[in-house]
Design a protein around this motif. Structure first.
Motif, PDB file in Angstrom:
ATOM      1  N   PHE A 109     -16.284   7.400 -22.794  1.00 33.35           N
ATOM      2  CA  PHE A 109     -15.089   7.807 -22.070  1.00 33.35           C
ATOM      3  C   PHE A 109     -13.955   8.125 -23.042  1.00 33.35           C
ATOM      4  N   ALA A 110     -13.094   9.034 -22.608  1.00 34.43           N
ATOM      5  CA  ALA A 110     -11.928   9.432 -23.390  1.00 34.43           C
ATOM      6  C   ALA A 110     -10.773   9.662 -22.423  1.00 34.43           C
ATOM      7  N   ASP A 111      -9.740   8.846 -22.554  1.00 36.15           N
ATOM      8  CA  ASP A 111      -8.547   8.966 -21.726  1.00 36.15           C
ATOM      9  C   ASP A 111      -7.403   9.526 -22.572  1.00 36.15           C
ATOM     10  N   ARG A 112      -6.668  10.444 -21.987  1.00 35.62           N
ATOM     11  CA  ARG A 112      -5.495  11.008 -22.654  1.00 35.62           C
ATOM     12  C   ARG A 112      -4.326  10.987 -21.677  1.00 35.62           C
ATOM     13  N   MET A 113      -3.230  10.363 -22.093  1.00 45.38           N
ATOM     14  CA  MET A 113      -2.062  10.211 -21.230  1.00 45.38           C
ATOM     15  C   MET A 113      -0.828  10.779 -21.925  1.00 45.38           C
ATOM     16  N   THR A 114      -0.074  11.569 -21.195  1.00 45.43           N
ATOM     17  CA  THR A 114       1.207  12.089 -21.662  1.00 45.43           C
ATOM     18  C   THR A 114       2.294  11.545 -20.748  1.00 45.43           C
ATOM     19  N   GLY A 115       3.344  10.998 -21.358  1.00 48.95           N
ATOM     20  CA  GLY A 115       4.383  10.349 -20.570  1.00 48.95           C
ATOM     21  C   GLY A 115       4.033   8.918 -20.230  1.00 48.95           C
ATOM     22  N   PHE A 116       3.236   8.265 -21.069  1.00 50.46           N
ATOM     23  CA  PHE A 116       2.781   6.897 -20.816  1.00 50.46           C
ATOM     24  C   PHE A 116       3.980   5.963 -20.662  1.00 50.46           C
ATOM     25  N   LEU A 117       3.983   5.178 -19.579  1.00 54.34           N
ATOM     26  CA  LEU A 117       5.054   4.229 -19.300  1.00 54.34           C
ATOM     27  C   LEU A 117       4.633   2.826 -19.715  1.00 54.34           C
ATOM     28  N   PHE A 118       5.587   2.078 -20.250  1.00 55.43           N
ATOM     29  CA  PHE A 118       5.319   0.696 -20.640  1.00 55.43           C
ATOM     30  C   PHE A 118       6.614  -0.089 -20.593  1.00 55.43           C
ATOM     31  N   MET A 119       6.495  -1.404 -20.643  1.00 58.76           N
ATOM     32  CA  MET A 119       7.645  -2.289 -20.725  1.00 58.76           C
ATOM     33  C   MET A 119       7.767  -2.745 -22.171  1.00 58.76           C
ATOM     34  N   ALA A 123      11.466  -6.234 -22.364  1.00 61.74           N
ATOM     35  CA  ALA A 123      11.064  -6.277 -20.949  1.00 61.74           C
ATOM     36  C   ALA A 123      11.766  -5.201 -20.133  1.00 61.74           C
ATOM     37  N   LEU A 124      12.033  -4.048 -20.771  1.00 61.27           N
ATOM     38  CA  LEU A 124      12.665  -2.926 -20.099  1.00 61.27           C
ATOM     39  C   LEU A 124      11.723  -1.721 -20.109  1.00 61.27           C
ATOM     40  N   PRO A 125      11.802  -0.856 -19.092  1.00 59.93           N
ATOM     41  CA  PRO A 125      10.916   0.310 -19.038  1.00 59.93           C
ATOM     42  C   PRO A 125      11.188   1.285 -20.177  1.00 59.93           C
ATOM     43  N   ALA A 126      10.125   1.881 -20.687  1.00 60.53           N
ATOM     44  CA  ALA A 126      10.228   2.894 -21.734  1.00 60.53           C
ATOM     45  C   ALA A 126       9.094   3.893 -21.551  1.00 60.53           C
ATOM     46  N   GLN A 127       9.248   5.061 -22.160  1.00 60.76           N
ATOM     47  CA  GLN A 127       8.228   6.103 -22.040  1.00 60.76           C
ATOM     48  C   GLN A 127       7.876   6.639 -23.418  1.00 60.76           C
ATOM     49  N   LEU A 128       6.568   6.770 -23.656  1.00 59.43           N
ATOM     50  CA  LEU A 128       6.090   7.308 -24.923  1.00 59.43           C
ATOM     51  C   LEU A 128       6.232   8.826 -24.910  1.00 59.43           C
ATOM     52  N   LEU A 129       6.879   9.374 -25.940  1.00 54.98           N
ATOM     53  CA  LEU A 129       7.134  10.808 -25.983  1.00 54.98           C
ATOM     54  C   LEU A 129       5.915  11.603 -26.434  1.00 54.98           C
ATOM     55  N   CYS A 165       0.539   0.085 -26.411  1.00 57.70           N
ATOM     56  CA  CYS A 165      -0.552  -0.224 -25.478  1.00 57.70           C
ATOM     57  C   CYS A 165      -1.468  -1.245 -26.119  1.00 57.70           C
ATOM     58  N   HIS A 166      -1.478  -2.450 -25.580  1.00 63.11           N
ATOM     59  CA  HIS A 166      -2.267  -3.539 -26.141  1.00 63.11           C
ATOM     60  C   HIS A 166      -3.548  -3.727 -25.338  1.00 63.11           C
ATOM     61  N   LEU A 167      -4.667  -3.423 -25.970  1.00 66.59           N
ATOM     62  CA  LEU A 167      -5.966  -3.608 -25.342  1.00 66.59           C
ATOM     63  C   LEU A 167      -6.916  -4.241 -26.354  1.00 66.59           C
ATOM     64  N   PRO A 208       8.872 -13.205 -15.132  1.00 69.44           N
ATOM     65  CA  PRO A 208       8.970 -13.557 -13.706  1.00 69.44           C
ATOM     66  C   PRO A 208      10.137 -12.886 -12.990  1.00 69.44           C
ATOM     67  N   ALA A 209      11.231 -12.611 -13.719  1.00 66.54           N
ATOM     68  CA  ALA A 209      12.416 -12.045 -13.068  1.00 66.54           C
ATOM     69  C   ALA A 209      12.158 -10.653 -12.500  1.00 66.54           C
ATOM     70  N   THR A 210      11.212  -9.916 -13.079  1.00 62.65           N
ATOM     71  CA  THR A 210      10.926  -8.561 -12.604  1.00 62.65           C
ATOM     72  C   THR A 210       9.508  -8.417 -12.063  1.00 62.65           C
ATOM     73  N   GLY A 211       8.626  -9.346 -12.442  1.00 63.36           N
ATOM     74  CA  GLY A 211       7.228  -9.229 -12.032  1.00 63.36           C
ATOM     75  C   GLY A 211       6.434  -8.273 -12.891  1.00 63.36           C
ATOM     76  N   PHE A 212       6.987  -7.863 -14.045  1.00 56.69           N
ATOM     77  CA  PHE A 212       6.310  -6.943 -14.955  1.00 56.69           C
ATOM     78  C   PHE A 212       5.730  -7.694 -16.157  1.00 56.69           C
ATOM     79  N   PHE A 213       4.663  -7.120 -16.712  1.00 56.46           N
ATOM     80  CA  PHE A 213       4.159  -7.553 -18.005  1.00 56.46           C
ATOM     81  C   PHE A 213       4.781  -6.654 -19.082  1.00 56.46           C
ATOM     82  N   TYR A 214       5.155  -7.263 -20.208  1.00 55.63           N
ATOM     83  CA  TYR A 214       5.842  -6.496 -21.240  1.00 55.63           C
ATOM     84  C   TYR A 214       5.244  -6.784 -22.612  1.00 55.63           C
TER      85      TYR A 214
END
Length: 276
Positions: A109-119, A123-129, A165-167, A208-214
């Protein structure tokens, strides 16, 4: 400001199917022409060859999706944000192979993402350019010897940008069990041991304050094999099960400060209802 919105969309799409002997081709596509999600689309193409013992094929998916609203606007006691992000583009290519005689399957498999969103680490939203890719392989193989069976599943994957992206690179599952049919096959009894392993990586922390993983770069997970004892007794469509998970009681943590249960006993019934 007013953060209310209406979500009314009109889409067009279509499907195509074709069979020729052992070959199968199908394609689907959908596009949103109006509404708040205008411009979103999704498409899939699948070409495969199937016989009694062998199958192989390729699959391609593409999609464009709007940014989830929770990444755009949030107003809490400890966190607030009001962002403007670009739409997300994702494509996935897979190639697979299965052979029932040799009990083996392989998937690339090969995944390619443009505009990837992460925290980010705050713990704030950000986007990979730039684009993010995840490439890997999954291999499954089963060995049989009389009443003994060994199921194996190995996954390897590589991320192009491990800063956002941590995997884990490796994920292993091996299940050794004994299985016997009783009363002329009416009952099936199985008992064995399962081993699960995930290679060490920086698992995302939880807010816990936002319910997001960062993202976090301070605590790495331990590469410890986890062993389970599994016993099943199958009667037609019902299965009685008794499982002891994490027999050794190891403290395994994928998310910092949230370890998995040290030892868990599970028992119950799985019942499949079929419309016959």
């Amino acid at each position: 400001g007013d953060q209310s919105f209406r979500n009314e969309n009109i889409s067009i799409g279509g499907d195509f199917y074709s069979n020729f002997k052992n070959w199968k081709l199908n394609a689907t596509a959908a596009y949103l022409i109006t509404g708040s999600l205008q411009g979103n689309y999704k498409g899939e193409l699948n070409l495969g060859y199937h016989s009694n013992v062998f199958s192989a094929g390729i699959n391609q998916t593409i999609d464009r999706s709007a940014v989830p609203y929770c990444y755009i606007y949030f107003n809490g006691n400890h966190f607030q944000w009001n962002n403007s992000f670009s739409a997300l583009h994702h494509s996935r290519t897979t190639a697979y192979f299965q052979h029932s005689t040799y009990n083996i399957s392989v998937e690339l498999f090969a995944d390619r993402m443009t505009g990837f969103l992460f925290m980010n680490q705050n713990a704030l939203p950000a986007q990979l350019l730039t684009s993010l890719t995840v490439n890997g392989v999954i291999v499954a193989k089963k060995f049989n010897f009389r009443k003994w069976h060994l199921d194996n599943r190995i996954r390897f994957q590589k991320v192009s940008d491990s800063e956002v992206c941590h995997l884990p690179e490796w994920s292993l599952m091996h299940h050794l069990y004994w299985e016997n049919k009783l009363a002329k096959g009416k009952f099936i009894l199985s008992a064995g041991v399962r081993m699960r392993y995930i290679s060490s990586f920086y698992g995302d922390a939880f807010m816990p304050a936002t319910g997001f993983f960062y993202l976090q770069q301070t605590t790495k997970s331990f590469s410890v094999p986890v062993f389970d004892i599994i016993t099943d007794f199958k009667i037609k469509l019902a299965t009685l099960f008794l499982t002891v998970e994490n027999v050794k009681g190891d403290q395994v943590t994928m998310t910092p400060k949230y370890p998995i249960a040290s030892r868990v006993f599970r028992f119950g019934v799985r019942w499949y209802f079929l419309d016959q």
